[in-house]
Design an enzyme around this catalytic site. Sequence first.
Site, PDB file in Angstrom:
ATOM      1  N   HIS A 173      86.269  49.338 -45.245  1.00  0.00           N
ATOM      2  CA  HIS A 173      86.658  48.304 -46.216  1.00  0.00           C
ATOM      3  C   HIS A 173      85.827  48.426 -47.501  1.00  0.00           C
ATOM      4  O   HIS A 173      86.356  48.448 -48.603  1.00  0.00           O
ATOM      5  CB  HIS A 173      86.462  46.936 -45.549  1.00  0.00           C
ATOM      6  CG  HIS A 173      86.615  45.739 -46.433  1.00  0.00           C
ATOM      7  ND1 HIS A 173      87.598  44.794 -46.235  1.00  0.00           N
ATOM      8  CD2 HIS A 173      85.915  45.295 -47.501  1.00  0.00           C
ATOM      9  CE1 HIS A 173      87.495  43.847 -47.147  1.00  0.00           C
ATOM     10  NE2 HIS A 173      86.466  44.126 -47.930  1.00  0.00           N
ATOM     11  N   GLU A 174      84.506  48.525 -47.327  1.00  0.00           N
ATOM     12  CA  GLU A 174      83.631  48.544 -48.510  1.00  0.00           C
ATOM     13  C   GLU A 174      83.684  49.887 -49.243  1.00  0.00           C
ATOM     14  O   GLU A 174      83.841  49.928 -50.459  1.00  0.00           O
ATOM     15  CB  GLU A 174      82.176  48.230 -48.109  1.00  0.00           C
ATOM     16  CG  GLU A 174      81.958  46.872 -47.460  1.00  0.00           C
ATOM     17  CD  GLU A 174      82.282  45.683 -48.368  1.00  0.00           C
ATOM     18  OE1 GLU A 174      82.464  45.869 -49.582  1.00  0.00           O
ATOM     19  OE2 GLU A 174      82.373  44.563 -47.841  1.00  0.00           O
ATOM     20  N   HIS A 218      87.355  49.041 -51.304  1.00  0.00           N
ATOM     21  CA  HIS A 218      86.942  48.663 -52.672  1.00  0.00           C
ATOM     22  C   HIS A 218      86.585  49.881 -53.517  1.00  0.00           C
ATOM     23  O   HIS A 218      86.643  49.826 -54.748  1.00  0.00           O
ATOM     24  CB  HIS A 218      85.750  47.701 -52.619  1.00  0.00           C
ATOM     25  CG  HIS A 218      86.077  46.363 -52.035  1.00  0.00           C
ATOM     26  ND1 HIS A 218      87.208  45.659 -52.364  1.00  0.00           N
ATOM     27  CD2 HIS A 218      85.412  45.599 -51.131  1.00  0.00           C
ATOM     28  CE1 HIS A 218      87.224  44.517 -51.690  1.00  0.00           C
ATOM     29  NE2 HIS A 218      86.144  44.459 -50.935  1.00  0.00           N
ATOM     30  N   GLU A 256      90.819  41.964 -51.577  1.00  0.00           N
ATOM     31  CA  GLU A 256      90.312  41.945 -50.194  1.00  0.00           C
ATOM     32  C   GLU A 256      91.392  42.442 -49.236  1.00  0.00           C
ATOM     33  O   GLU A 256      91.111  43.154 -48.275  1.00  0.00           O
ATOM     34  CB  GLU A 256      89.862  40.533 -49.792  1.00  0.00           C
ATOM     35  CG  GLU A 256      88.634  40.021 -50.530  1.00  0.00           C
ATOM     36  CD  GLU A 256      87.441  40.958 -50.461  1.00  0.00           C
ATOM     37  OE1 GLU A 256      87.294  41.689 -49.453  1.00  0.00           O
ATOM     38  OE2 GLU A 256      86.647  40.974 -51.422  1.00  0.00           O
TER      39      GLU A 256
END
Length: 733
Positions: free
Chosen positions: A449-450, A454, A507
């Site tokens: 995810h990070e 992103h 997100e």
Amino acid sequence: MVDSQYYLPNDIGISALDCGEAFRLLSPQEKMYAHYLSRAAWYGGLAVLLQTSPESANIYVLLQRLFRKQTPSQLAQVATAAGLSSEEYQAFLVYAAGLYANMGNYKSFGDTKFIPNLPKDKLKALVWASQAFQEQPAEMEALWESCSCRLYSLEDKQKQLGLGDKGITTYFSGNCCLEDAELAQKFLDSKKLSAYNTRLFKRENGGKACYEVRLASAVQKDCAVDGECESCCGSFNFEDKEFSVKRGDYAPLMEKVCYNLQQAQAYAANENQRKMLEEYGRSFTLGSVDAHKEGSRYWIKDKGPIVESYIGFIESYRDPFGSRGEFEGFVAVVNKAMSERFGKLVSSAEVLLPELPWPKEFEKDTFLKPDFTSLDVLTFAGSGIPAGINIPNYDDIRQSEGFKNVSLGNVLAVAYATQKEKLTFLEEDDKELFIKWKGPSFEVQVGLHELLGHGSGKLFVQDDKGKFNFDQNKVVNPETGELVSSWYQGSETWDSKFSTIASSYEECRAECVGLYLCLNKSVLSIFGHEGQDAEDVVYINWLSMVRAGLLGLEFYTPESKSWRQAHMQARFVILRVLLEAGEDLVGLEEVTGQDGKPDARITLDRSKIHTVGKNAIHRFLCKLQVFKSTADVEGGRALYDSYSSVSNSGAHNFLRLRETVLLRKEARKMFVQANTKINGDSVELVEYEGSAEGLISSFTERFQDDAEQVEADLLELSKRDTQMIPSSQLVQS
């Protein structure tokens, strides 16, 4: 009876964040560095009280004065004598702990108000019987009068954060609405000013609207000061409205932040750290986001430090308009073993990025390998503690210069520990597996995810000089089959363009990347998962996501048709996408629980994750990225809003399911953090027990040296804000 979602239960989970071992291994210089950075973070974190609600700062001061004179155990005797039962006193302690942990009287995760779960007259009796009141009756009574009404009020507008008639916000004066926020954004864009460190106050002057944009800074003069060629402050006419840009928001707090950053410089490990702190100091002194960006550039260059930190007005989740940052500061120590795994993930990034479901033109020209470390948090000041972070949030820096990822290991260790009896909405067969693999699967999800969520995707931009960062004559939109026809122009950013949906949409994109790439065997083996274990990690990661989508309904407000938490809205959207995929991939049914009350069951067919599930996320993720890359707000909003809608029609009655979720919800855990203090020429770590008493003690001891001055500053700042808000917006005591 007050609805239980508006108070914190007496048995709420409260855990101490363990960082003793990590701190012990630091050198004396590193301990000093960590100490001063922590002090800067804690002082700055107090600004969140002023960013949350008009009454938060006054309630905080009331509590600090009570507990500075008497510890929770000493006050317990007073409470008994004043007629409080032990449950009522515990409810008061839990409320106080909640206010400290959230830095205000609205939950940092979900943005709903919480009030004390004891009668108002009992709390008043306790205040009046306290030593603080005996010593300063007039001051304590005035403090009570200033906040007691709002402290307990659950008027519709005050139940949640929001703009205009949708809720409470102190990023804007209470008379501002969405149109004012949009106009202010246009004004800021025209002046090339970022909204991150600003608030907006509106007043009428002779029937004409006048707006004050207030910058967070230690300096209160609006003219150019040392080190500035010219000031950005002044009065301006914009679209026939008067705007003034002023400095000095949270000035005394910013002054303390700057002082401690300056002290930390003497213990910096290298030149990058020194320059980073210098620029941060300039940013908080002058109210300059450009200086903060410069500091962030040095921060990115400071690869693999032993003590990692970041500080500033960072996340925009709680600004109802989505572009103002809440203050946060963290200081953490690197966990070397876990960081090694994340390092391997970074090394694999260039192989994994092409697997994402969008054409290569929609990916950044070069992947700038970031630092990715697992950290044990020593200090995290602000309204709440996340599990992972990808920063800085400045698009221009992320696109062309890089970013860093951190996973907060000691937060993960306690935040997601689950007891079987508290696991809702799952089949019995899934519960043991869920408990076993929830932690490891979440670690994989946070990493993907990070770093690749992103950290991926390109924004198409035409700069002020007319230059494009893509070939507008060749790049084709895969959704339409035609040339790309829209992009970001000049100073437009992702946040300014997509405003109210930007946080949640991003997100959702990052969560989808995590689901999509966790299907890759090489990713799972980086984290040490092979064979059947790897399949179980995938299954629990996906099951966890669809369950989180259902749990997300707690954070939806039917009255205003609005979502109060970016991540939970994102997870609900993913649940909708996977339900829509059909073929019985996901099952969601309403049932009656063993207690005879409404319940729900969610199931996932693990044999279809790699086919039906992967295809559904592939299609959806591509759409999300294309709308984001091409600055297509209309298309992106239409897509996202349609999946975000919560209704009682269709295959699932989500409004009724929301009632079931509220009936069976578990309160989010709170964390107790240690303090550092200088003793001679060394730094001591002061730890506290994981309880409401421990959390309260940590805060009363945190500001021992200058408590009275800090409290006086907070009351003055709060009063100043109140004077900017028309009296019609205030609740009368």
